[in-house]
Motif scaffolding. Structure first.
Motif, PDB file in Angstrom:
ATOM      1  N   MET D 193      24.172   6.618  42.373  1.00 54.13           N
ATOM      2  CA  MET D 193      22.803   6.755  42.981  1.00 54.13           C
ATOM      3  C   MET D 193      23.175   7.279  44.600  1.00 54.13           C
ATOM      4  O   MET D 193      22.217   7.956  45.148  1.00 54.13           O
ATOM      5  CB  MET D 193      22.301   5.347  43.020  1.00 54.13           C
ATOM      6  CG  MET D 193      20.958   5.299  43.826  1.00 54.13           C
ATOM      7  SD  MET D 193      19.699   6.656  43.396  1.00 54.13           S
ATOM      8  CE  MET D 193      19.363   6.165  41.768  1.00 54.13           C
ATOM      9  N   VAL D 194      24.389   6.710  45.188  1.00 49.22           N
ATOM     10  CA  VAL D 194      24.663   7.476  46.516  1.00 49.22           C
ATOM     11  C   VAL D 194      24.537   9.267  46.270  1.00 49.22           C
ATOM     12  O   VAL D 194      23.835   9.655  47.239  1.00 49.22           O
ATOM     13  CB  VAL D 194      25.889   6.961  47.026  1.00 49.22           C
ATOM     14  CG1 VAL D 194      26.361   7.949  48.118  1.00 49.22           C
ATOM     15  CG2 VAL D 194      25.955   5.485  47.448  1.00 49.22           C
ATOM     16  N   LYS D 195      25.209   9.678  45.342  1.00 49.73           N
ATOM     17  CA  LYS D 195      25.195  10.888  45.166  1.00 49.73           C
ATOM     18  C   LYS D 195      23.851  11.658  44.836  1.00 49.73           C
ATOM     19  O   LYS D 195      23.541  12.346  45.453  1.00 49.73           O
ATOM     20  CB  LYS D 195      26.089  11.302  44.097  1.00 49.73           C
ATOM     21  CG  LYS D 195      26.189  12.757  43.648  1.00 49.73           C
ATOM     22  CD  LYS D 195      27.114  13.125  42.597  1.00 49.73           C
ATOM     23  CE  LYS D 195      27.339  14.824  42.637  1.00 49.73           C
ATOM     24  NZ  LYS D 195      28.042  15.143  41.409  1.00 49.73           N
ATOM     25  N   THR D 196      23.035  11.105  43.966  1.00 49.02           N
ATOM     26  CA  THR D 196      22.008  11.450  43.734  1.00 49.02           C
ATOM     27  C   THR D 196      20.913  11.197  44.984  1.00 49.02           C
ATOM     28  O   THR D 196      20.003  12.411  45.013  1.00 49.02           O
ATOM     29  CB  THR D 196      21.070  10.429  42.629  1.00 49.02           C
ATOM     30  OG1 THR D 196      22.038  10.573  41.302  1.00 49.02           O
ATOM     31  CG2 THR D 196      19.835  10.888  41.982  1.00 49.02           C
ATOM     32  N   ALA D 197      20.958   9.995  45.497  1.00 49.85           N
ATOM     33  CA  ALA D 197      19.782  10.176  46.655  1.00 49.85           C
ATOM     34  C   ALA D 197      20.238  11.234  47.557  1.00 49.85           C
ATOM     35  O   ALA D 197      19.246  11.839  48.462  1.00 49.85           O
ATOM     36  CB  ALA D 197      19.933   8.861  47.313  1.00 49.85           C
ATOM     37  N   LEU D 198      21.584  11.230  48.008  1.00 56.30           N
ATOM     38  CA  LEU D 198      21.948  12.168  49.206  1.00 56.30           C
ATOM     39  C   LEU D 198      22.049  13.690  48.885  1.00 56.30           C
ATOM     40  O   LEU D 198      21.899  14.535  49.894  1.00 56.30           O
ATOM     41  CB  LEU D 198      23.360  11.743  49.824  1.00 56.30           C
ATOM     42  CG  LEU D 198      23.369  10.122  50.272  1.00 56.30           C
ATOM     43  CD1 LEU D 198      24.640   9.855  50.987  1.00 56.30           C
ATOM     44  CD2 LEU D 198      21.887  10.000  51.324  1.00 56.30           C
ATOM     45  N   THR D 199      22.319  13.772  47.457  1.00 61.81           N
ATOM     46  CA  THR D 199      22.375  15.416  47.479  1.00 61.81           C
ATOM     47  C   THR D 199      21.521  15.883  46.392  1.00 61.81           C
ATOM     48  O   THR D 199      21.538  17.306  45.915  1.00 61.81           O
ATOM     49  CB  THR D 199      23.866  15.592  46.805  1.00 61.81           C
ATOM     50  OG1 THR D 199      24.046  15.230  45.443  1.00 61.81           O
ATOM     51  CG2 THR D 199      25.056  14.942  47.794  1.00 61.81           C
ATOM     52  N   GLY D 200      20.793  14.969  45.742  1.00 64.16           N
ATOM     53  CA  GLY D 200      19.895  15.573  44.711  1.00 64.16           C
ATOM     54  C   GLY D 200      18.351  16.116  45.287  1.00 64.16           C
ATOM     55  O   GLY D 200      18.227  16.065  46.381  1.00 64.16           O
ATOM     56  N   PRO D 201      17.555  16.467  44.419  1.00 60.88           N
ATOM     57  CA  PRO D 201      16.178  16.869  44.772  1.00 60.88           C
ATOM     58  C   PRO D 201      15.402  15.720  45.329  1.00 60.88           C
ATOM     59  O   PRO D 201      15.848  14.574  45.358  1.00 60.88           O
ATOM     60  CB  PRO D 201      15.490  17.285  43.405  1.00 60.88           C
ATOM     61  CG  PRO D 201      16.353  16.932  42.489  1.00 60.88           C
ATOM     62  CD  PRO D 201      17.642  16.340  42.792  1.00 60.88           C
ATOM     63  N   ILE D 202      14.693  15.930  46.519  1.00 63.95           N
ATOM     64  CA  ILE D 202      13.878  15.158  47.241  1.00 63.95           C
ATOM     65  C   ILE D 202      12.299  14.689  46.313  1.00 63.95           C
ATOM     66  O   ILE D 202      11.601  15.887  46.121  1.00 63.95           O
ATOM     67  CB  ILE D 202      13.362  15.557  48.606  1.00 63.95           C
ATOM     68  CG1 ILE D 202      14.532  15.923  49.240  1.00 63.95           C
ATOM     69  CG2 ILE D 202      12.313  14.754  49.353  1.00 63.95           C
ATOM     70  CD1 ILE D 202      14.442  16.378  50.878  1.00 63.95           C
ATOM     71  N   THR D 203      12.440  13.521  45.752  1.00 63.76           N
ATOM     72  CA  THR D 203      11.529  13.186  44.581  1.00 63.76           C
ATOM     73  C   THR D 203      11.115  11.756  45.049  1.00 63.76           C
ATOM     74  O   THR D 203      11.928  10.897  45.285  1.00 63.76           O
ATOM     75  CB  THR D 203      11.838  13.548  43.415  1.00 63.76           C
ATOM     76  OG1 THR D 203      10.799  12.796  42.422  1.00 63.76           O
ATOM     77  CG2 THR D 203      13.285  12.957  43.068  1.00 63.76           C
TER      78      THR D 203
END
Lengths: 231, 231, 231, 231
Positions: D193-203
């Protein structure tokens, strides 16, 4: 003015380190002016433990606020001291180090303004009331960064200074522009001057008295240095 | 220090209005301390045109920085003057007006800190070098907001002041905490004091000389007031 | 978000000029990013009157936030437009002009951080909801300054754009770092998009909807552009 | 975004404590919003050692950013947790504690603006991508401080939550106004989730993805939480 008293040298150094690390942890360029001398030795030891070889603090830029050139040497007394105490053991990149020199001092205030100004400055207090290179009766409170040629007639002149012909220093106007000023003092020998500088009249005889006017000054003392204050 | 010279009183008032409106247009609470007297009359006339009955500036809070109580009157000379010049014609909500008084002055510095400090302060310059109520030789540069009882022995005392027994004013330490200081001066009568205060020694004999130390001071002059400066 | 409504184009341009001049009058380096196009034409006319040949604003540095290169020309469309509208008539020193280009865009965010960040950015709103070069469905909200190669397949592509192969723009993350954002819009044709962007869902289909998240956004409208808002 | 990785939970807690103490040591009112939960337990233990019964930190005001009321109890889950973890053991004055409640939440954004805004906010990251009380698909990115009535139909609803009928939380717009945001995460369970939240799309499916847009975000991780990032 906010006065923080640590039980001892260790406690005040820990407090000081925390404040500096707080700034260094921002997600933006941080401009920090730091002091040489004996008082901050333990602060730097503690900082080195965190900063050494860490990629986390590449945003921090270091400045010295005064300098005494030494004939025949490439660098002056202050920056050499800072390298020994902190910059070398912490492996700071050379491009993050911005020495003030006799050659560039007339550009210092403009250069600092160009990078957004100093965020924080760590300074000490002289037993004679000086701060940075602002010496009793030699300083004018209206000084920006300036150069002094030593005549030997100064009230603060001591024989051991015989080799020093000149120095440069950020002046009171320059120091008032720093966003947060941290003054650290330890030991009973300076307790009277702590009281005089922080609670007495604002006068060029006691240069550090001008610090009373700074809008964001944190004073960090050990119990001995605080002993003359009524807190 | 940044010095802006307008061709005349109209031009310098326009410049001043613009700076104040710039602050007032922020999307956050803006704390503004403003001055009475003759110099800002046109600034306020111009501001009233924009602000009167506009819902756009409800975020702006107004403070006076000094006050002279008048026996038998509910409000003092300064706030009464500000009401006449600006607060009344601009229809400012009473809850956005924060009078400094003889009764609440000891709370002023803390009260300002609690709301995030003053963003901008508009001040004038006295012909004798005073600013706010900081009078020659009466002020201590180390003063926060303070009260003075008038003895009649003061160097600046004039017979016409006979009815005034006391006043309160923000002191130099309080003024240094303001984020942006705007000093406005017009007319040839003050040209010499402009030069003395802005370029002379920093001394309690010329209270406004301390403003040289402020980290964000904008001086707005007409050509007459600027005539002794070498710009 | 603070919304200021001027009666007409003249009134909203005057308000905008005042805010910009407020920043420009600070006694420190001021970094300002400005927009080309039709909306700000009167703002620049008004600014030129004050700034032209004045030594008072040497502290202001100008940046463009997007650029479209033109083959065979030394400079792109945006900076050429800014030169014509403002930088040339105001006689701005070349060293105070910092063009964003296809060549240097990867350095833009770091370069801005090194000078203390942008103090203020003036932007317009596209009828399709774009701001800067952040186009509907092309932008990612997580973009810093970036480059887009135009394929001709974009929803916002129009035949007249046939010569444009690429552009660079500051992205949403870059724009959120600006300390004060000024959005100007005039005319009834954009009234619906004003409402959608400022009060509708935050989505990459309406890039300007992200501006709702900016902590210090001032929107300046004429009455026509504001006509769909319930204020 | 600045990412600091500590070797372990102890190291990341020490870093976090230092940043918070840095703010708390300013000579002005400091407004701090802090988080409950497991992640900050050691941060608070360390802070208590310095702050307990010290007069040095009376300038610090504490806020919670979300609250879940409990029927029959005077105070909600979050503030009760903060009292147990930090406010009680540190002996914080009640007047420095500003609980957010179901009763006062509509006033929260204005109340914070009136005191100069939040200087720093300490937050955690939920395994489902939530931050504060901003839950996946329930949050709108355009929310200020808001209240949610729980229906039991939410994707994030769990049986154990059966007693919770409602909660209040600062929303994305409120959080973007905080001057410095500190996100702390530890443990391998949250690494993805750290990776998803900090580097993924803003949604809005991953509420914490919006934090990528904050202009001053410091992320403090232990090595396990950082393990999916390529640093």
């Amino acid at each position: 003015m906010k006065i923080l008293v640590g039980k001892n040298y260790e406690a005040m150094s820990e407090l000081t380190k925390n404040i500096l690390l707080g700034y260094m942890s921002n997600d933006r360029r941080v401009n920090m002016s730091i002091t040489g001398g004996k008082t901050p030795v333990l602060v730097y030891d503690k900082l080195v433990e965190v900063v050494k070889d860490s990629p986390n603090y590449d945003n921090v830029h270091y400045y010295n606020f005064d300098e005494i050139p030494v004939s025949g040497q490439a660098e002056g007394i202050t920056i050499s001291d800072l390298r020994k105490l902190y910059l070398n053991p912490a492996n700071i990149n050379e491009e993050n180090i911005h020495p003030l020199t006799v050659e560039n001092y007339t550009e210092q205030d403009r250069a600092l303004a160009e990078v957004g100004g100093l965020d924080v400055m760590l300074i000490g207090l002289g037993g004679d009331g000086h701060f940075c290179g602002n010496m009793p009766n030699t300083v004018n409170f209206s000084n920006l960064t300036y150069r002094i040629e030593i005549t030997g007639e100064e009230s603060w002149f001591e024989p051991g200074m015989g080799d020093i012909k000149e120095f440069v220093t950020m002046g009171p106007v320059s120091v008032m522009r720093v966003k947060h000023l941290i003054l650290i003092v330890n030991g009973s020998a300076k307790a009277k001057m702590v009281k005089t500088a922080l609670t007495g009249p604002i006068t060029e005889e006691v240069p550090a008295s001008i610090l009373q006017l700074h809008p964001n000054l944190t004073v960090i003392l050990d119990e001995e240095a605080a002993s003359e204050l009524s807190l």
